[in-house]
Design an enzyme around this catalytic site. Structure first.
Site, short mmCIF file in Angstrom:
data_model
loop_
_atom_site.label_atom_id
_atom_site.label_comp_id
_atom_site.label_asym_id
_atom_site.label_seq_id
_atom_site.Cartn_x
_atom_site.Cartn_y
_atom_site.Cartn_z
N ASP A 18 0.82 -1.22 0.00
CA ASP A 18 0.00 0.00 0.00
C ASP A 18 0.86 1.27 0.00
O ASP A 18 0.41 2.33 0.45
CB ASP A 18 -0.96 0.03 1.20
N LYS A 21 2.72 2.20 -5.06
CA LYS A 21 3.47 1.70 -6.22
C LYS A 21 2.75 1.99 -7.53
O LYS A 21 3.38 2.32 -8.54
CB LYS A 21 3.70 0.19 -6.08
N GLY A 45 -4.74 -3.92 -4.86
CA GLY A 45 -5.28 -2.86 -5.71
C GLY A 45 -4.32 -1.70 -5.82
O GLY A 45 -3.84 -1.19 -4.81
N HIS A 46 -4.00 -1.29 -7.05
CA HIS A 46 -3.16 -0.13 -7.28
C HIS A 46 -4.06 1.02 -7.73
O HIS A 46 -4.80 0.90 -8.71
CB HIS A 46 -2.09 -0.43 -8.33
N GLN A 226 1.91 -5.82 -3.21
CA GLN A 226 2.24 -5.91 -1.79
C GLN A 226 3.61 -5.27 -1.50
O GLN A 226 4.03 -4.39 -2.22
CB GLN A 226 2.16 -7.37 -1.30
#
Length: 426
Positions: A18, A21, A45-46, A226
């Site tokens: 988180d 990235k 989730g990005h 991650q």
């Protein structure tokens, strides 16, 4: 990060995930030809913000928002096809054309409904804080040599025969774990029959694609999910994910040799967060932890779960720098600290009364460490409008300089907001 000598760059999280990235990949992708997701699944989730639009990408690489970029889902990913199609449909509805720009490795393993049932049943007993999306059981099947891969969809009748044994085994395990849920073989076979016509046209030998791109001096960006402290080998085991999130996993998960990689960018927040259970040595006490969470919007992009928040932990980042071989650092969410009068930074630990300068391998020991803090003066000025490093408040510059010294890695990027234009390149 890209220059004449640096053409293949890995972007990794250097904390517990988180870190932002997706935003960094989105910015770097403007200079890339290929963006490759190399591990994880739909549990990560990005989030990318473009103007007033917010995109949450779970499996598709963040570079998809640049129309000239080719995106690849590598063999190291465990793919949830229905989720992939939902992402593609949402992108198309929002005007993002992915035609001939997204390729899926035919060696990638599939996440199927029985994996999710097993994940939920396992979480009820282990309480590791998983997302329940079947990622762990899918990787268990992969390494147990009983997984079903994308390439198996080319012969659905053979895949159906494989499914019969897999579903029977899953139902036995569900019974042993005390779950009342059961997987249906008929439903699984129908699912594969429905998936194959849409998924197979996207498949390719993606490792060969990436190899050829690097050979031809094209710029390749490898995107992980991650963070380093969630790596199955190097993280806070057992409170980890089921894949190698560190840069070493990039070569395996993309299908290239390690010598092809010549840059590793570690992304860290200006403070620290983690989701789920497990130790977080610099976790802030109330009300500071809640204040960080609210100011930083620290809620999971996929699950909506509240993140635990704390102060920057230099021991964690030094460790991440070592196991990833970081060549640069990106510090995100500096603006979240704008209103704090004092900002603690964890510089090292004390364990059972003794100095402890390295990450303990034992999770119980890590849970017992006492962080040793430095107190840094806050700048108490908004930084969201700053576009050059020299224009940051002096105290903010001093804070970044100290993080650079403590981590041993040069700061290359600083983020002061969620938008593309709020990333400062150093």
């Amino acid at each position: 990060m890209f220059d004449k000598k640096t053409t293949c760059v890995v972007v990794v999280g250097a904390q517990w995930g988180d870190e932002g990235k997706g935003k960094l990949v989105d910015v770097l992708a403007e200079r890339a030809d290929l963006v490759v997701r190399y591990q994880g699944g739909a549990n990560a989730g990005h989030t990318v913000v473009i103007g007033d639009s917010r995109f949450i990408l779970r499996q598709i690489p963040s570079g998809i928002l640049h129309r000239s970029v080719t995106c690849v889902i590598g063999n190291g990913v465990v793919l949830e096809p229905e989720n992939l199609f939902a992402e593609l449909d949402q992108l198309r509805e929002r005007g993002i054309d992915t035609t001939s720009r997204l390729f899926v490795s035919d060696r990638a393993h599939l996440v199927l409904p029985y994996h999710k049932l097993l994940d939920a049943a396992s979480e009820r007993s282990q309480k590791l804080g998983t997302t329940g999306r079947g990622i762990g059981p899918a990787y268990e099947d992969k390494y147990g040599r009983r997984g079903i891969r994308v390439t198996d969809l080319r012969r659905v009748e053979c895949a159906s025969a494989l499914l019969a044994e897999r579903v029977t085994r899953a139902n036995r395990l569900l019974e042993i774990m005390g779950s009342n849920e059961r997987a249906s073989l008929e439903d699984h076979v129908k699912l594969l029959e429905r998936l194959a016509p849409r998924l197979l046209p996207l498949t390719a030998d993606t490792g060969l694609m990436i190899h050829r791109a690097i050979r031809d001096s094209r710029r390749v960006l490898l995107e992980g999910a991650q963070g380093a402290l969630l790596d199955v080998d190097h993280g806070t085991y057992p409170y980890v994910t089921s894949s190698n999130t560190t840069s070493g996993g990039a070569a395996v998960g993309a299908g290239i040799g390690p010598t092809a990689i010549n840059g590793v960018l570690g992304v860290v927040k200006a403070y620290t967060t983690r989701v789920g259970n497990g130790p977080l040595p610099t976790e802030a006490e109330s009300p500071q932890g809640e204040r960080l969470r609210e100011l930083g919007g620290e809620f999971g992009a996929v699950t909506g779960r509240a993140r635990r928040c704390g102060w920057f932990d230099a021991t964690v980042v030094r460790y991440a720098a070592r196991v990833n071989g970081l060549t640069g650092l990106a510090v995100t969410k500096l603006d979240v600290l704008d209103s704090f009068a004092e900002i603690p930074v964890g510089v090292t630990y004390r364990l059972d009364g003794e100095s402890c300068e390295e990450m303990p391998s034992d999770v119980d020991a890590l849970g017992r460490v006492e962080p040793i803090y430095e107190l840094h003066p806050g700048w108490q000025r908004p930084t969201g409008g700053v576009r050059r490093l020299s224009d940051l408040p002096p105290a903010a510059r001093a804070y970044l300089d100290r993080l650079e010294v403590l981590s041993g890695v040069a700061v290359r990027y600083v983020s002061v907001g969620t938008r593309r234009d709020q990333i400062i390149e150093v």
